[in-house]
Design an enzyme around this catalytic site. Structure first.
Site, PDB file in Angstrom:
ATOM      1  N   ASN A 255      16.464  12.292  42.195  1.00 38.38           N
ATOM      2  CA  ASN A 255      16.462  12.928  40.367  1.00 38.38           C
ATOM      3  C   ASN A 255      17.623  13.591  40.354  1.00 38.38           C
ATOM      4  O   ASN A 255      18.026  13.510  39.221  1.00 38.38           O
ATOM      5  CB  ASN A 255      15.187  13.803  40.612  1.00 38.38           C
ATOM      6  CG  ASN A 255      13.856  13.145  40.495  1.00 38.38           C
ATOM      7  OD1 ASN A 255      13.717  11.978  39.937  1.00 38.38           O
ATOM      8  ND2 ASN A 255      12.791  13.734  40.784  1.00 38.38           N
TER       9      ASN A 255
ATOM     10  N   THR B 256      16.053   4.510  28.073  1.00 35.42           N
ATOM     11  CA  THR B 256      15.767   3.258  28.575  1.00 35.42           C
ATOM     12  C   THR B 256      14.590   2.869  29.602  1.00 35.42           C
ATOM     13  O   THR B 256      14.468   1.827  30.169  1.00 35.42           O
ATOM     14  CB  THR B 256      16.984   2.825  29.483  1.00 35.42           C
ATOM     15  OG1 THR B 256      17.285   3.799  30.522  1.00 35.42           O
ATOM     16  CG2 THR B 256      18.229   2.876  28.359  1.00 35.42           C
TER      17      THR B 256
ATOM     18  N   SER C 178       0.349  -2.985   7.065  1.00 34.06           N
ATOM     19  CA  SER C 178      -0.324  -3.361   8.262  1.00 34.06           C
ATOM     20  C   SER C 178       0.660  -3.678   9.200  1.00 34.06           C
ATOM     21  O   SER C 178       1.634  -4.401   9.358  1.00 34.06           O
ATOM     22  CB  SER C 178      -0.996  -4.994   8.027  1.00 34.06           C
ATOM     23  OG  SER C 178      -1.435  -5.352   9.366  1.00 34.06           O
TER      24      SER C 178
ATOM     25  N   CYS D  36      -5.831  -3.426   2.315  1.00 34.36           N
ATOM     26  CA  CYS D  36      -5.377  -3.467   3.747  1.00 34.36           C
ATOM     27  C   CYS D  36      -6.935  -3.625   4.591  1.00 34.36           C
ATOM     28  O   CYS D  36      -7.385  -4.472   4.785  1.00 34.36           O
ATOM     29  CB  CYS D  36      -4.508  -2.194   4.170  1.00 34.36           C
ATOM     30  SG  CYS D  36      -3.471  -2.510   5.709  1.00 34.36           S
TER      31      CYS D  36
ATOM     32  N   GLU E 169       7.071   1.701  33.804  1.00 36.13           N
ATOM     33  CA  GLU E 169       7.522   2.881  34.462  1.00 36.13           C
ATOM     34  C   GLU E 169       6.825   4.041  33.988  1.00 36.13           C
ATOM     35  O   GLU E 169       6.425   5.115  34.773  1.00 36.13           O
ATOM     36  CB  GLU E 169       8.975   3.203  34.430  1.00 36.13           C
ATOM     37  CG  GLU E 169       9.821   2.030  35.135  1.00 36.13           C
ATOM     38  CD  GLU E 169      11.172   2.062  34.848  1.00 36.13           C
ATOM     39  OE1 GLU E 169      11.893   1.152  35.536  1.00 36.13           O
ATOM     40  OE2 GLU E 169      11.681   2.595  33.914  1.00 36.13           O
TER      41      GLU E 169
ATOM     42  N   LYS F  59       4.775  13.746  31.760  1.00 38.49           N
ATOM     43  CA  LYS F  59       6.126  12.852  31.496  1.00 38.49           C
ATOM     44  C   LYS F  59       5.747  11.945  30.252  1.00 38.49           C
ATOM     45  O   LYS F  59       6.591  11.915  29.252  1.00 38.49           O
ATOM     46  CB  LYS F  59       6.422  11.887  32.526  1.00 38.49           C
ATOM     47  CG  LYS F  59       6.737  12.810  33.845  1.00 38.49           C
ATOM     48  CD  LYS F  59       7.316  11.626  34.771  1.00 38.49           C
ATOM     49  CE  LYS F  59       8.025  12.278  35.878  1.00 38.49           C
ATOM     50  NZ  LYS F  59       8.611  11.340  36.820  1.00 38.49           N
TER      51      LYS F  59
ATOM     52  N   LYS G  81      -9.305   2.597  -1.822  1.00 31.94           N
ATOM     53  CA  LYS G  81      -9.797   2.131  -0.499  1.00 31.94           C
ATOM     54  C   LYS G  81     -11.035   2.465  -0.182  1.00 31.94           C
ATOM     55  O   LYS G  81     -11.043   3.773   0.171  1.00 31.94           O
ATOM     56  CB  LYS G  81      -8.373   2.499   0.398  1.00 31.94           C
ATOM     57  CG  LYS G  81      -8.549   1.660   1.510  1.00 31.94           C
ATOM     58  CD  LYS G  81      -7.106   1.909   2.654  1.00 31.94           C
ATOM     59  CE  LYS G  81      -7.048   1.191   3.908  1.00 31.94           C
ATOM     60  NZ  LYS G  81      -5.840   1.297   4.309  1.00 31.94           N
TER      61      LYS G  81
ATOM     62  N   LYS H 231      -0.324 -11.045  15.553  1.00 34.50           N
ATOM     63  CA  LYS H 231      -1.035 -10.292  14.427  1.00 34.50           C
ATOM     64  C   LYS H 231      -0.848 -11.252  13.094  1.00 34.50           C
ATOM     65  O   LYS H 231      -1.891 -11.170  12.421  1.00 34.50           O
ATOM     66  CB  LYS H 231      -0.809  -8.997  14.294  1.00 34.50           C
ATOM     67  CG  LYS H 231      -1.846  -8.157  13.397  1.00 34.50           C
ATOM     68  CD  LYS H 231      -1.287  -6.761  13.217  1.00 34.50           C
ATOM     69  CE  LYS H 231      -2.249  -5.897  12.438  1.00 34.50           C
ATOM     70  NZ  LYS H 231      -1.703  -4.550  12.267  1.00 34.50           N
TER      71      LYS H 231
ATOM     72  N   GLU I  29       0.762  -1.141  -0.060  1.00 36.71           N
ATOM     73  CA  GLU I  29       0.038  -0.119   0.002  1.00 36.71           C
ATOM     74  C   GLU I  29       0.671   1.346  -0.003  1.00 36.71           C
ATOM     75  O   GLU I  29       1.837   1.314   0.812  1.00 36.71           O
ATOM     76  CB  GLU I  29      -0.906  -0.028   1.094  1.00 36.71           C
ATOM     77  CG  GLU I  29      -1.997   1.117   1.579  1.00 36.71           C
ATOM     78  CD  GLU I  29      -2.652   0.961   2.628  1.00 36.71           C
ATOM     79  OE1 GLU I  29      -3.724   1.591   2.933  1.00 36.71           O
ATOM     80  OE2 GLU I  29      -2.123  -0.157   3.614  1.00 36.71           O
TER      81      GLU I  29
END
EC number: 6.3.5.1
Length: 664
Positions: free
Chosen positions: A461, A485, A190, A163, A490, A619, A111, A196, A44
């Protein structure tokens, strides 16, 4: 017997990379020609790239796509090829599959069902074409049919499901079948998600059986535009039988699978079907005819072979490793970064990111070899001399352990051991003098000493944030991409320091939960993906309890003491964010799964989750781009939108507390 050789092409495209996209399309056409393919389906929007976003609306994008199409046409002599591009018609933009027959465009199929959920925003750019409507358009200097079209090439009828058309209840394929279509082409973009592949395989095979057609499915490959990963799924089926299956997560940028489809057998099966109800075409909906002579073919037996790992009981671990590793390489080369920098703490998250880069190299070397891997990054000439996995990793990955007075020998040893095991360039920074300087500077300004009793969060911090400038500087010096990371668990509760461990241009594991990440690291240590050896040295990481290591050693800090057990956190997150359950409903839904925790303890954790989730949306808005892996993503730009400022679930939590009081 009337055998037609059909092909499905897989392409690793890049939005608006006009020359590169064209050249990969041409390579696919030549590969198909070498396999005697007569009908080739490409993915596509393959000319522009699928992920052009608002650039689709630029007139220059649309006109350039047509110019590139015209450059491709002379190379399609003797073939039927579908090519995807955006097409403007009557003031609206449509996602179209352009059918080219023997070097000439014969029509444009549009489409009908647009993907507008999750990471897809097609309705922002395109309009859906109505079923059974056709018109004409002045296109590339000719007047051509456009819309919902059946093409009759020679004596073979073709139709399209583009699709999303194949994912809806009322598939266009059912109507195409009643009009005697022999082959359905499905050009797709896709995105990858866990599990999937099996869903796609079911609708390809079932579509070919229910509609009694040959079905050709072509998909994109790799990290096309930044967040979505495409696994390169390609399939060909006929009358309920899978005839060909492509290799997923390939490091080759172009692949073509091919199979012979017996058109006479398809027609006979359709004629025998008592449920088939043909429709006699009206004047308004007749097939678009073009001359094409299919060559005579002798039958060739093909065997469908899936990669051995596809049937592995640890398929999720396999898919995660292969998807993110391929995405990292594409992100690196397409952003023209000269490798990666990771602040390697010796813990699970940064170790996981580093291992994924090493896996990227190992997969690529196994499939395409050192020379082709080096050629993917010509701006890194030193790679031309690399031969082994360690050679490549050392050039592409710098790992930095950054210590403070609260760091311990366990994490330092883990970081060093892992870096050496995978072949990374390993450095150590002592950032404690910088941390103490900041503490003294602020203490002097406010007129009091800082201590852990009243200043705990600030003191934690500042250590994480002080680690950021040095690795950014190293990344700048090397022209490399700094990787953040943080993981999804988190991110859900804001257990990350902004401008600390969230620093980076890409956050490759922000789409995966911590519980799975820990399980995956143990799997990488003991088993690893099929074809690659395990990394046994990961034991120095997996034997540790997760810890931010920001408080003094006497505090014996662990992540789960700060938050809650990660398995509980992830269960609450799925129930609250994915399933949209209230606190009360979550207690009922997941409480039985954790019988070893009291009702009051679970309630405390549920309350904590909701408070922290609402408080920390800002955040998540600032996280570096992450990869989409499943329907539990928290990325506010592509999947999970939530207001930065909200009521914080105050009423819901108050009702939750009252309901618990009633039950006691």
């Amino acid at each position: 017997m009337k055998l037609i050789r059909v092909g499905a092409a897989v392409l690793n495209q890049t939005p608006l990379d006009w020359d590169g996209n064209r050249d990969r399309i041409l390579e696919a056409i030549e590969l198909a020609r070498s396999q005697s393919v007569s009908i080739l389906c490409l993915p596509e929007l393959c000319i522009t790239g699928y992920g052009c976003e608002d650039a689709f609306h630029a007139p220059g994008t649309q006109s350039m796509a047509v110019r590139v199409l015209e450059e491709i046409l002379p190379h399609t002599q003797g073939m039927i090829v579908s090519l995807g591009l955006p097409v403007m018609y009557h003031g609206s933009l449509y996602n179209a599959a352009c059918l080219v027959v023997d070097g000439e465009v014969v029509g444009l199929a549009c489409k009908q069902n647009l993907a507008g959920e999750g990471i897809h925003y097609e309705p922002r750019w395109f309009k859906p074409w109505p079923s059974m409507r056709q018109s004409t358009i002045d296109f590339a200097g000719r007047t051509l049919p456009i819309g919902d079209i059946v093409f009759e090439c020679g004596d073979v009828r073709l139709g399209f499901e583009i699709c999303e058309d194949a994912w809806v209840a009322e598939r266009p394929g059912s109507l195409l079948a009643t009009h005697g279509v022999d082959l359905i082409l499905n050009p797709s973009a896709s995105h990858f998600a866990f599990g999937k592949h099996e869903i796609r395989k079911r609708f390809v095979i079932e579509g070919s059986r229910a509609f009694q057609v040959g079905y050709v499915y072509a998909n994109l490959l790799g990290n096309e535009s930044g967040r979505a990963i495409y696994d390169g799924d390609a399939m060909i089926a006929a009358s309920g039988n899978l005839l060909a299956l492509g290799e997923r997560f390939s490091y080759r940028e172009v692949q073509v699978i091919a199979a012979d489809v017996d058109i006479n057998n398809i027609r006979m099966n359709r004629a025998r079907s008592g449920s088939f109800r043909p429709v006699i075409a009206t004047e308004a909906w007749k097939p678009v005819k073009s001359k094409f002579a299919f060559p005579d073919r002798d039958p060739v037996r093909t065997e469908v072979k899936a990669s051995p790992w596809e049937s592995s009981p640890t398929i999720k671990e396999e898919e995660f490793t292969r998807a993110v590793s391929l995405a990292l390489l594409d992100y690196c080369r397409k952003s023209r970064s000269r490798g990666f920098v990771v602040s390697l703490s010796g813990g699970a998250d940064s170790s996981g990111v580093s291992v994924l880069i090493a896996s990227m190299v190992r997969f690529a070397l196994a499939e395409i070899g050192a020379e082709k891997l080096a050629s993917k990054m010509p701006y890194l000439p030193k790679l031309a001399n690399a031969k082994t996995s360690h050679d490549f990793v050392r050039q592409l990955l710098s790992c930095v352990y950054q210590s403070t007075r609260n760091s311990g020998d366990v994490t330092r040893n883990a970081a060093r051991t892992l870096a050496v095991a995978i072949g990374a360039d390993y450095l150590e920074f002592d950032v404690d003098p910088l941390v103490q300087h900041y503490i003294q500077m602020v203490a002097g300004a406010i007129g009091r000493e800082l201590d852990w009793k009243q200043d705990d969060l600030a003191l934690q911090n500042i250590q994480a944030r002080t680690r950021s400038p040095g690795v950014w500087m190293l990344a700048n010096l090397r022209g490399a991409l700094l990787l953040a990371t943080s993981n999804r668990s988190e991110a859900a509760v804001g257990y990350a320091t902004m401008d600390g461990d969230t620093s980076g241009g890409l956050s490759p594991i922000a789409g995966i939960d911590k519980a799975f990440l820990r399980k995956w690291l143990r799997w990488m240590q003991k088993e690893g993906p099929q074809g690659l050896a395990p990394i046994t040295e990961l034991s120095v990481v997996t034997d540790q309890p997760p810890t931010a290591e920001l408080r003094p050693p006497s505090a014996k800090q662990t992540d789960e003491d700060d938050l809650m057990p990660y398995e509980v956190l992830d269960a609450i997150e799925r129930a609250a964010i994915r399933d949209k359950l209230s606190p009360t409903d979550i207690q009922r839904a997941i409480g039985p799964d954790f019988p070893h925790y009291s009702v009051d303890q679970m309630a405390f954790w549920i309350e904590r989750f909701f408070v922290l989730f609402a408080r920390n949306q800002w955040k998540r808005e600032r996280y570096a781009p992450s990869f989409h892996l499943d329907d539990e993503n928290l990325d506010p730009k592509t999947w999970c939108r939530f207001p930065i400022l909200s009521g914080g679930f105050a009423r819901e939590l108050a009702e939750f507390k009252r309901s618990r009081g009633d039950n006691q």
